[in-house]
Scaffold this motif. Structure first.
Motif, PDB file in Angstrom:
ATOM      1  N   ARG A 185      26.564  51.545  14.652  1.00  0.00           N
ATOM      2  CA  ARG A 185      26.830  51.538  13.213  1.00  0.00           C
ATOM      3  C   ARG A 185      25.507  51.496  12.456  1.00  0.00           C
ATOM      4  N   PRO A 186      25.538  51.722  11.125  1.00  0.00           N
ATOM      5  CA  PRO A 186      24.324  51.545  10.328  1.00  0.00           C
ATOM      6  C   PRO A 186      23.799  50.121  10.474  1.00  0.00           C
ATOM      7  N   LEU A 187      22.489  50.003  10.457  1.00  0.00           N
ATOM      8  CA  LEU A 187      21.849  48.725  10.777  1.00  0.00           C
ATOM      9  C   LEU A 187      21.408  47.992   9.520  1.00  0.00           C
ATOM     10  N   HIS A 188      21.510  46.666   9.587  1.00  0.00           N
ATOM     11  CA  HIS A 188      21.080  45.810   8.485  1.00  0.00           C
ATOM     12  C   HIS A 188      19.822  45.051   8.899  1.00  0.00           C
ATOM     13  N   ARG A 189      19.183  44.434   7.932  1.00  0.00           N
ATOM     14  CA  ARG A 189      17.941  43.722   8.213  1.00  0.00           C
ATOM     15  C   ARG A 189      18.115  42.679   9.301  1.00  0.00           C
ATOM     16  N   VAL A 190      19.212  41.964   9.268  1.00  0.00           N
ATOM     17  CA  VAL A 190      19.424  40.917  10.266  1.00  0.00           C
ATOM     18  C   VAL A 190      19.503  41.506  11.669  1.00  0.00           C
ATOM     19  N   ASP A 191      20.042  42.728  11.796  1.00  0.00           N
ATOM     20  CA  ASP A 191      20.076  43.386  13.110  1.00  0.00           C
ATOM     21  C   ASP A 191      18.669  43.669  13.611  1.00  0.00           C
ATOM     22  N   LEU A 192      17.837  44.202  12.727  1.00  0.00           N
ATOM     23  CA  LEU A 192      16.475  44.584  13.110  1.00  0.00           C
ATOM     24  C   LEU A 192      15.615  43.373  13.403  1.00  0.00           C
ATOM     25  N   GLU A 193      15.791  42.322  12.615  1.00  0.00           N
ATOM     26  CA  GLU A 193      14.970  41.117  12.799  1.00  0.00           C
ATOM     27  C   GLU A 193      15.212  40.470  14.156  1.00  0.00           C
ATOM     28  N   ALA A 194      16.376  40.712  14.742  1.00  0.00           N
ATOM     29  CA  ALA A 194      16.700  40.099  16.027  1.00  0.00           C
ATOM     30  C   ALA A 194      16.071  40.838  17.204  1.00  0.00           C
ATOM     31  N   GLN A 195      15.443  42.006  16.931  1.00  0.00           N
ATOM     32  CA  GLN A 195      14.897  42.832  18.004  1.00  0.00           C
ATOM     33  C   GLN A 195      13.382  42.985  17.857  1.00  0.00           C
ATOM     34  N   THR A 196      12.728  43.310  18.962  1.00  0.00           N
ATOM     35  CA  THR A 196      11.273  43.496  18.963  1.00  0.00           C
ATOM     36  C   THR A 196      10.921  44.815  18.288  1.00  0.00           C
ATOM     37  N   GLN A 197      10.005  44.732  17.338  1.00  0.00           N
ATOM     38  CA  GLN A 197       9.504  45.936  16.663  1.00  0.00           C
ATOM     39  C   GLN A 197       8.117  46.264  17.204  1.00  0.00           C
TER      40      GLN A 197
END
Length: 307
Positions: A185-197
């Motif tokens: 699904r489309p991603l939100h900030r909280v989704d991205l913050e939980a993963q390594t960038q």
């Protein structure tokens, strides 16, 4: 004259080697054979060595003569470059052109411009550096590069004269098996913050400056290729110019992430600049290369496929 040695003697020596005989060298140089023989004899007498073995039907280079022939070619080549630099200076050509680029710069148009530069100025020495992110800007700052093709983040500094060349579209990507892709699904900030960038940082920055950061789980890289390796291994997600990952997206190795949050994707493009020091104007060749790059990148589509 170089001591007891003359450039004419070296030219005669090379002519004999290239033509195959004294008589053929004389014809090539527009001289009689005796003049060629005399030049060679004078060279041998002055240097105290035997350049030719004359015991056979045709003179042949002795071992020391063959070595001196190689040195003569080097000397004459250097003299040619010396004369070319002097001739270029008379028409405003810089003695050398020092170019540095950042890794995001598309390869194909740059190569085309450098080929064209070589055709326009065949005797111009060109020194070239492919730098990590921010490297070209640093070389412009310390004067070791006269022209940089690079990012200037967040904006061109006042010490540089910069010309926008093109904008590169950024995409957020991860591998098909990555947790962000698996959400489906489309991603939100909280989704991205939980993963390594996986982020690119400027080398030698004490604070590890990076741009486009989401959250605090960061792996920092100064090498674009190394970051791509980690990305393809599924160890994180990142934002990257589309043309650099288009082959991997097409092959299914990477998936473009859908991120509706404009605050995350507000920097969805990167401006590539050509720049030089404001107090160090480009010479004739540098100005020519700048104009050629601007023309090629203005008429070429923004790269969305592999170079």
């Amino acid at each position: 004259m170089i001591g007891s040695l003359t450039l004419d003697q070296l030219r005669v020596l090379v002519a004999v080697a290239d033509a195959g005989s004294f008589s053929a060298a004389g014809r090539k140089l527009g001289r009689v054979q005796s003049a060629v023989s005399q030049a060679v004899q004078t060279l041998e007498d002055a240097q105290g060595v035997q350049v030719f073995d004359r015991s056979g039907h045709k003179p042949r280079f002795t071992p020391v003569g063959a070595s001196l022939l190689e040195q003569a070619r080097h000397v004459l080549s250097s003299v040619g470059r010396f004369e070319a630099v002097a001739a270029g200076a008379r028409i405003g050509l810089e003695p050398a052109l020092n170019v540095a680029i950042d890794p995001f710069v598309p390869t194909a148009p740059l190569i085309d411009s450098l080929h064209a530069l070589r055709g326009a100025f065949p005797d111009l020495p060109v020194n070239f550096w492919t730098e990590g992110i921010g490297g070209a800007e640093r070389r412009l700052g310390d004067g070791s590069a006269s022209l940089g093709v690079c990012l200037l983040v967040p904006a061109p500094p006042p010490s540089l004269t910069a010309y926008g060349l093109m904008d590169l579209r950024l995409v957020a990507v991860a591998t098909p098996g990555h947790p962000l892709v698996q959400l489906g699904r489309p991603l939100h900030r909280v989704d991205l913050e939980a993963q390594t960038q996986l982020v690119l940082s400027y080398p030698n920055d004490q604070d590890g400056t990076a741009f486009g950061i989401v959250g605090s789980r960061l792996w920092r890289f100064v090498d674009l290729g190394r970051r791509l390796d980690f990305l393809l291994a599924g160890l994180g997600w990142c934002k990257v110019p589309h043309h650099l990952v288009a082959p991997h997206i097409a092959a299914g190795r990477l998936v473009e992430l859908v991120i509706p949050d404009e605050s995350i994707m507000q920097s969805a493009s990167l401006r590539i600049y050509a720049a030089h020091g404001r107090d160090r104007p480009l010479g004739r060749a540098g100005g020519w290369l700048l104009a050629d790059l601007r023309t090629r990148l203005r008429t070429a589509p923004t790269p969305t496929q592999p170079d």
